[in-house]
Design a protein around this motif. Sequence first.
Motif, mmCIF file in Angstrom:
data_model
loop_
_atom_site.group_PDB
_atom_site.id
_atom_site.type_symbol
_atom_site.label_atom_id
_atom_site.label_comp_id
_atom_site.label_asym_id
_atom_site.label_seq_id
_atom_site.Cartn_x
_atom_site.Cartn_y
_atom_site.Cartn_z
ATOM 1 N N ALA A 18 0.807 -1.230 0.000
ATOM 2 C CA ALA A 18 0.000 0.000 0.000
ATOM 3 C C ALA A 18 0.836 1.274 0.000
ATOM 4 N N ILE A 27 -4.842 3.397 -3.146
ATOM 5 C CA ILE A 27 -5.442 4.105 -2.010
ATOM 6 C C ILE A 27 -6.285 5.269 -2.525
ATOM 7 N N LEU A 38 -11.745 0.829 2.022
ATOM 8 C CA LEU A 38 -10.433 0.416 2.556
ATOM 9 C C LEU A 38 -10.605 -0.195 3.934
ATOM 10 N N LEU A 41 -4.410 -2.555 5.345
ATOM 11 C CA LEU A 41 -3.269 -2.218 4.490
ATOM 12 C C LEU A 41 -2.050 -3.022 4.908
ATOM 13 N N ALA A 70 -7.655 6.393 4.686
ATOM 14 C CA ALA A 70 -6.419 5.613 4.820
ATOM 15 C C ALA A 70 -5.501 6.148 5.916
#
Length: 373
Positions: A18, A27, A38, A41, A70
């Motif tokens: 990621a 992302i 999401l 990760l 994220a």
Amino acid sequence: MAGSSVTPTNVPVGVLGATGTVGQRFIKLIALHPYFRLHALGASARSAGQPYHKAVAGRWKQTTPIPQAARDLIVHACVPEPFQGCAIIFSGLDADVAGDVESAFRRAEHAVFSNAKNHRRDPQTPLVVPLVNPSHLSLIPYQRSIQSPPLQKGFIVTNANCSTTGLVVPLTALEKAYGPLDAVMVTTMQAISGAGYPGVPSLDIMDNVVPYIGGEEEKLEWETSKILGGITLDGTTFDLHAESPLRVSAACNRVPVMEGHTETVSVRFTKRPPPTPQQVRETLEAFTCAAQAPLCVPSAPKQAIFVHEEIDRPQPRLDRDFQNGAGVNVGRIRECPVLDVKFVVLSNNVAIGAATSSIMNAEIAIAMGLVSL
Ligand SMILES: NC(=O)C1=CN([C@@H]2O[C@H](COP(=O)(O)OP(=O)(O)OC[C@H]3O[C@@H](n4cnc5c(N)ncnc54)[C@H](OP(=O)(O)O)[C@@H]3O)[C@@H](O)[C@H]2O)C=CC1
Ligand SMILES: N[C@@H](CC(=O)OP(=O)(O)O)C(=O)O
């Protein structure tokens, strides 16, 4: 190709690698996606244990800020346990580790969509460019059945090398209209971002062209036949275009461009007389693919191939972001005095050449009912 009429909602996804060039594009795209969310990760031990925004501090290279969705997710090591709640795994892993890691995620019953080269030549792994050969996804149930033990949900699908991706879109349009191609000569001018981050040293690439990218020419020459070919009659593997062998000769170069791979292409048709440049232009402009209809997946470009009329286009700086990089640009279609017809292709190596392809492949697999949600 039949599509599901039900649009999924809130599909949790994981991204491996990621923090890298492709991972960051994942992302960015997933944060804006209508139904992917999401969830987890992963990256190397260098990043694991940190919130995403700290893991990418000083190396976030996108033109928009790190998405809120994220920023505070903790980056994990690339092992299946922390990804348990994910319905889809996207992989932008370094090829040094992608092979084993992706196999482990498949064994753990994950649906893996990979950018890495490691599994592309596996005889039961679909190598899919979403604008070209989504029908190859139908091998997924067979791939599951031959694992030991057989799997209920897990599988691996790969997308192609970024230069192969740009090339095969116009080639498939031409084969659909005029039958098998006989020969293809392609010379690439590939962006620096294709080598990841930090990638090619600035002292090697500034004011320069490097006429060698390790392993790249072989990938273009081999992957093209798998993608343009079909599935064998018994449905157990891919026919690699075997009935009408396609000769591809590639020459790959690294050029001082940030994003967008340019390719000059000459083709020879089996059909004699071959189509004229004007017929080729009309064919490329009219090309549509299953991702657009009937599947209507959200990341499909409105126009799979955009044909430029200006004599000096496409150019990477001007055309790489057209349609968010999800389509392919073609221009300068003209007669080739050695083969039949020649033209220029430009495709965005980190969009349709990487993350956008994986996302579209996952959308298509969901629409085909191949992913357990
Ligand atoms: N760039 C492009 O245009 C394209 C790239 N690809 C392919 O996609 C993949 C990613 O490429 P790219 O993003 O450019 O590469 P980068 O080098 O930019 O990123 C590599 C990613 O892999 C992670 N990683 C490295 N080593 C390990 C490890 N031992 N364990 C777990 N994770 C690890 C890195 O994590 P960390 O940050 O923690 O080191 C990083 O997230 C490659 O396989 C590449 O060949 C395919 C098509 C196009
Ligand atoms: N080698 C490509 C990018 C890439 O990583 O390709 P692959 O996934 O086929 O290894 C480039 O340099 O532009």
